[in-house]
Design a protein around this motif. Structure first.
Motif, PDB file in Angstrom:
ATOM      1  N   SER A  34       0.853  -1.186   0.000  1.00 52.08           N
ATOM      2  CA  SER A  34       0.000   0.000   0.000  1.00 52.08           C
ATOM      3  C   SER A  34       0.897   1.247   0.000  1.00 52.08           C
ATOM      4  O   SER A  34       1.494   1.566   1.038  1.00 52.08           O
ATOM      5  CB  SER A  34      -0.912   0.000   1.225  1.00 52.08           C
ATOM      6  OG  SER A  34      -1.567   1.251   1.342  1.00 52.08           O
ATOM      7  N   PRO A  35       0.964   1.957  -1.096  1.00 49.94           N
ATOM      8  CA  PRO A  35       1.825   3.148  -1.129  1.00 49.94           C
ATOM      9  C   PRO A  35       1.368   4.243  -0.167  1.00 49.94           C
ATOM     10  O   PRO A  35       2.189   4.926   0.438  1.00 49.94           O
ATOM     11  CB  PRO A  35       1.730   3.641  -2.574  1.00 49.94           C
ATOM     12  CG  PRO A  35       1.109   2.557  -3.354  1.00 49.94           C
ATOM     13  CD  PRO A  35       0.386   1.679  -2.398  1.00 49.94           C
ATOM     14  N   THR A  36       0.062   4.391  -0.013  1.00 47.91           N
ATOM     15  CA  THR A  36      -0.457   5.443   0.874  1.00 47.91           C
ATOM     16  C   THR A  36      -0.077   5.159   2.314  1.00 47.91           C
ATOM     17  O   THR A  36       0.418   6.044   3.041  1.00 47.91           O
ATOM     18  CB  THR A  36      -1.982   5.552   0.731  1.00 47.91           C
ATOM     19  OG1 THR A  36      -2.305   5.723  -0.640  1.00 47.91           O
ATOM     20  CG2 THR A  36      -2.523   6.722   1.535  1.00 47.91           C
ATOM     21  N   ALA A  37      -0.265   3.934   2.764  1.00 49.64           N
ATOM     22  CA  ALA A  37       0.088   3.567   4.141  1.00 49.64           C
ATOM     23  C   ALA A  37       1.601   3.661   4.341  1.00 49.64           C
ATOM     24  O   ALA A  37       2.068   4.097   5.407  1.00 49.64           O
ATOM     25  CB  ALA A  37      -0.407   2.157   4.449  1.00 49.64           C
ATOM     26  N   THR A  38       2.356   3.289   3.329  1.00 51.75           N
ATOM     27  CA  THR A  38       3.819   3.370   3.412  1.00 51.75           C
ATOM     28  C   THR A  38       4.263   4.822   3.563  1.00 51.75           C
ATOM     29  O   THR A  38       5.128   5.128   4.385  1.00 51.75           O
ATOM     30  CB  THR A  38       4.467   2.756   2.146  1.00 51.75           C
ATOM     31  OG1 THR A  38       4.010   1.414   1.996  1.00 51.75           O
ATOM     32  CG2 THR A  38       5.966   2.769   2.235  1.00 51.75           C
ATOM     33  N   ARG A  39       3.650   5.727   2.814  1.00 49.00           N
ATOM     34  CA  ARG A  39       4.001   7.146   2.911  1.00 49.00           C
ATOM     35  C   ARG A  39       3.679   7.691   4.301  1.00 49.00           C
ATOM     36  O   ARG A  39       4.469   8.437   4.883  1.00 49.00           O
ATOM     37  CB  ARG A  39       3.267   7.950   1.835  1.00 49.00           C
ATOM     38  CG  ARG A  39       3.647   9.436   1.882  1.00 49.00           C
ATOM     39  CD  ARG A  39       3.071  10.272   0.768  1.00 49.00           C
ATOM     40  NE  ARG A  39       1.638  10.183   0.673  1.00 49.00           N
ATOM     41  CZ  ARG A  39       0.972   9.637  -0.355  1.00 49.00           C
ATOM     42  NH1 ARG A  39       1.635   9.143  -1.366  1.00 49.00           N
ATOM     43  NH2 ARG A  39      -0.340   9.595  -0.355  1.00 49.00           N
ATOM     44  N   ARG A  40       2.534   7.315   4.843  1.00 50.18           N
ATOM     45  CA  ARG A  40       2.154   7.795   6.197  1.00 50.18           C
ATOM     46  C   ARG A  40       3.139   7.309   7.251  1.00 50.18           C
ATOM     47  O   ARG A  40       3.533   8.065   8.143  1.00 50.18           O
ATOM     48  CB  ARG A  40       0.735   7.333   6.524  1.00 50.18           C
ATOM     49  CG  ARG A  40      -0.320   8.075   5.747  1.00 50.18           C
ATOM     50  CD  ARG A  40      -1.711   7.656   6.163  1.00 50.18           C
ATOM     51  NE  ARG A  40      -2.693   8.278   5.278  1.00 50.18           N
ATOM     52  CZ  ARG A  40      -3.760   7.675   4.810  1.00 50.18           C
ATOM     53  NH1 ARG A  40      -4.023   6.425   5.137  1.00 50.18           N
ATOM     54  NH2 ARG A  40      -4.588   8.318   4.019  1.00 50.18           N
ATOM     55  N   CYS A  41       3.551   6.042   7.157  1.00 49.07           N
ATOM     56  CA  CYS A  41       4.543   5.522   8.107  1.00 49.07           C
ATOM     57  C   CYS A  41       5.875   6.250   7.962  1.00 49.07           C
ATOM     58  O   CYS A  41       6.549   6.539   8.957  1.00 49.07           O
ATOM     59  CB  CYS A  41       4.742   4.020   7.894  1.00 49.07           C
ATOM     60  SG  CYS A  41       3.407   3.015   8.526  1.00 49.07           S
ATOM     61  N   PHE A  42       6.259   6.542   6.723  1.00 46.73           N
ATOM     62  CA  PHE A  42       7.499   7.259   6.459  1.00 46.73           C
ATOM     63  C   PHE A  42       7.448   8.652   7.089  1.00 46.73           C
ATOM     64  O   PHE A  42       8.415   9.089   7.727  1.00 46.73           O
ATOM     65  CB  PHE A  42       7.722   7.359   4.946  1.00 46.73           C
ATOM     66  CG  PHE A  42       9.006   8.051   4.554  1.00 46.73           C
ATOM     67  CD1 PHE A  42      10.181   7.333   4.432  1.00 46.73           C
ATOM     68  CD2 PHE A  42       9.040   9.416   4.295  1.00 46.73           C
ATOM     69  CE1 PHE A  42      11.352   7.958   4.063  1.00 46.73           C
ATOM     70  CE2 PHE A  42      10.210  10.042   3.937  1.00 46.73           C
ATOM     71  CZ  PHE A  42      11.373   9.324   3.819  1.00 46.73           C
TER      72      PHE A  42
END
Length: 186
Positions: free
Chosen positions: A20-28
């Motif tokens: 999930s790119p969106t979830a990955t960006r939020r974690c980043f």
């Protein structure tokens, strides 16, 4: 762009969060305390690189490493042979015959072969009668120009050369390539 640590984090989180790119960006953003993380395209490209190469390090392709050059012994020898056959040849014709770019050919001529273009200059014996005729012709033309009976804009010169009354002639667009000026070697 992003450090190795950040790239490793992105790949691991993307895999852990089920791609999930969106979830990955939020974690980043939370992990590195930044307001804006990488976009989905960047995350997908990084993960694709990891799957392909097994590394998140730069591929080191493109504009990195030593610059490529065409100044190799084969090209230098080829250009040298062309110039030796015809020293009056232009850089454009040398480039065309050797298959190199004009700028590369000029670098080879100047830097590797230490050759420079020289203008052709020559002397001719001029008879006194010819000097008088030239002088008279020049005066006639000046008179016509001054009286506006002759339009200078209508004159076409196909080849430029400077002729002096003492017999010296300088051809402006005749060049030859050489490593030393023969006029200075007398």
């Amino acid at each position: 762009m992003y450090s190795i640590e950040q790239r490793v984090f992105l790949v691991l989180e993307y895999h852990r969060l089920e791609r999930s790119p969106t979830a990955t960006r939020r974690c980043f953003q939370k992990q590195f305390n930044v307001s804006k993380g990488p976009d989905a395209k960047t995350i997908l490209k990084l993960f694709a690189k990891f799957e392909l190469t097994g590394s998140v390090d730069d591929n080191r392709v493109g504009n990195v490493g030593p610059r490529q050059t065409v100044v190799i012994p084969e090209n230098v020898a080829n250009v040298s042979a062309i110039v030796q056959q015809n020293p009056n040849i232009t850089v454009r014709k040398i480039a065309s015959e050797s298959g190199l770019k004009r700028s590369s050919t000029q670098k080879i001529l100047r830097n590797s072969l230490r050759m420079f273009p020289y203008k052709t200059q020559s002397h001719q014996a001029i008879l006194i009668k010819a000097v008088r005729k030239r002088f008279d012709f020049a005066n006639e033309i000046l008179t016509l120009i001054d009286n506006e009976g002759f339009d200078v804009g209508c004159i076409w010169f196909t080849d430029e050369a400077l002729f002096h009354l003492n017999g010296f002639m300088n051809k402006q667009n005749w060049r030859f390539w050489g490593s030393e000026n023969p006029h200075l070697c007398k």
